[in-house]
Design an enzyme around this catalytic site. Structure first.
Site, PDB file in Angstrom:
ATOM      1  N   TYR A 192       0.864  -1.176   0.000  1.00 31.63           N
ATOM      2  CA  TYR A 192       0.000   0.000   0.000  1.00 31.63           C
ATOM      3  C   TYR A 192       0.903   1.228   0.000  1.00 31.63           C
ATOM      4  CZ  TYR A 192      -3.070   3.718   1.552  1.00 31.63           C
ATOM      5  OH  TYR A 192      -3.756   4.904   1.622  1.00 31.63           O
ATOM      6  N   GLU A 207      -3.596   7.239  -3.892  1.00 33.06           N
ATOM      7  CA  GLU A 207      -3.473   5.977  -3.173  1.00 33.06           C
ATOM      8  C   GLU A 207      -3.249   4.852  -4.172  1.00 33.06           C
ATOM      9  OE1 GLU A 207      -6.250   4.804   0.380  1.00 33.06           O
ATOM     10  OE2 GLU A 207      -7.008   3.870  -1.431  1.00 33.06           O
TER      11      GLU A 207
END
Ligand code: GDP
Ligand code: MN
Length: 378
Positions: free
Chosen positions: A101, A189
């Site tokens: 991530y 993101e």
């Protein structure tokens, strides 16, 4: 505004970041064509402006053109996570050796830019971040900070990342940070940032939200901004007024942003809850005011409204005619407190005072108008 995944990826690719081969499609036939180009094996993803698609069945790994067509039929035109799927993204399947991530987030609590990283990326990241906070690393940066690769490398080293991974990861994070800064991102993101089987880092997903206030710096994003507006916001835009919907039940029109904010504050202070901010600016015409009054009064939950106008360059007789024209279309007895001052005020008052649910205020203070409205609603 949220930038669709396919376009976000194409912008990120300009920073040397690696994205999967593939492109968006709107029909089953198009999906079949792209799947064929990719050799049959492909991922078909619903292009909707929200996360959580993987868990909701919106990301389908397909082994053949037929499976891709089937996936397209199951997704296109369907409702998913509150959105209608109008397009899908067809991409090559990337065999995964790991999911990272990586995020660049404007932290409004600290006024800093947070670089967020977790080696436990993937669809469970929210749970992972909650249950094991130590698996998520943060680096806080001042807006405008340059981020040299060596600084990120050192940070990764301090967090005991596998030294073999550090160079590629540091370059990727720096590129993401630069992209986020250039694009005025509120949020960028990448989840997952895939570790391919050859060790390369690939952006499998991209969520990009750009600050609406930076639109003038990114004219290429205008169509996404327009697409993000609600029908009411679009109407306001066509009228040429600034309009922000709010949660309350009192309609508001003002002829100036400062006057507007003061009016909202005074309403709140008096225990009333504004349903919108609407500033006409200096271009008042009968049609504009008519449209604005219709816009704020149409919703049935609106209990009343305040119109607070100052006529300098704006001619108040035009405004009064606009209010009356709107009320002809919107019957009902909800109170409308109108404070009009300045250019042509007497003509405006004379026109409005005979209208039954209109309450004209001739005083200067907005407090008087707000108090009157509060009294009428009790
Ligand atoms: P999201 O759930 O809306 O964030 O959608 P993503 O695009 O992140 O996809 C969800 C999950 O599907 C990812 O975390 C991956 O595990 C999986 N996935 C997506 N694309 C690929 C791919 O090309 N290869 C593999 N193996 N998995 C993929
Ligand atoms: Mn994702």
């Amino acid at each position: 505004m949220i930038i669709p995944e396919d376009y976000a990826k194409s912008m990120l690719a300009r920073y040397g970041l690696v994205t999967p081969r593939g492109r968006p499609a709107e029909s089953t036939e198009e999906v079949a064509l792209i799947a064929q180009e990719l050799g049959g094996q492909c991922v078909v993803k619903a292009l909707i402006p929200t996360g959580g698609r993987g868990k909701a069945g919106g990301v389908k790994l397909c082994q053949s053109v037929e499976q891709a067509q089937q996936a397209a039929r199951e997704l296109l035109g369907q409702q998913l996570l509150g959105h209608t799927v109008k397009r899908v993204l067809v991409e090559e399947i990337v065999p995964l050796a790991g999911e990272i991530y990586a995020g660049v987030v404007v932290n409004t609590a600290t006024d800093q830019i947070d670089l967020v990283l977790s080696l436990a990326g993937g669809v469970e990241i929210e749970n992972t971040a909650r249950d094991n906070r130590h698996s998520v690393y943060h680096l806080s940066l001042q807006p405008g900070d340059l981020l040299p690769v060596h600084r990120v490398s050192r940070w990764l080293g301090e967090n005991k990342l596998d030294p073999a991974r550090v160079p590629d990861l540091a370059h990727t994070l720096v590129a993401l940070y630069r992209a986020a800064a250039d694009l005025d991102a509120i949020l960028l993101e990448i989840n997952p940032l895939a570790i391919g089987q050859d060790g390369r880092l690939i952006l499998l997903d991209a969520k990009l939200e750009v600050d609406d206030n930076a639109l003038s710096r990114h004219p290429e994003l205008n169509s996404f901004f327009i697409a993000s507006l609600s029908p009411r916001e679009l109407r306001a835009r066509k009228l040429g007024v600034s309009y922000v919907p709010l949660d309350g039940d009192i309609g508001v029109i003002t002829s100036g942003a400062g006057l507007g904010m003061a009016t909202l504050d005074l309403l709140q202070h008096r225990g009333l809850s504004p349903a919108n901010f609407l500033d006409t600016g200096g271009g008042i015409s009968e049609d504009m005011v008519k449209g604005a009054v219709e816009l704020i009064l149409e919703p049935s939950h609106i209990k009343g409204a305040i119109i607070n106008l100052y006529g300098g360059i704006n001619r108040m007789l035009e405004a009064a005619k606009g209010i009356i024209a709107a009320l002809e279309n919107i019957p009902g007895d909800r109170p409308l407190v109108v404070k009009i001052l300045g250019n042509q005020q007497e003509e405006a008052w004379e026109l409005l005072e005979p209208v039954s649910n209109v309450h004209v205020i001739r005083q200067v203070q907005t407090e008087t108008a707000v108090d009157l409205l509060a009294g009428l609603l009790n």
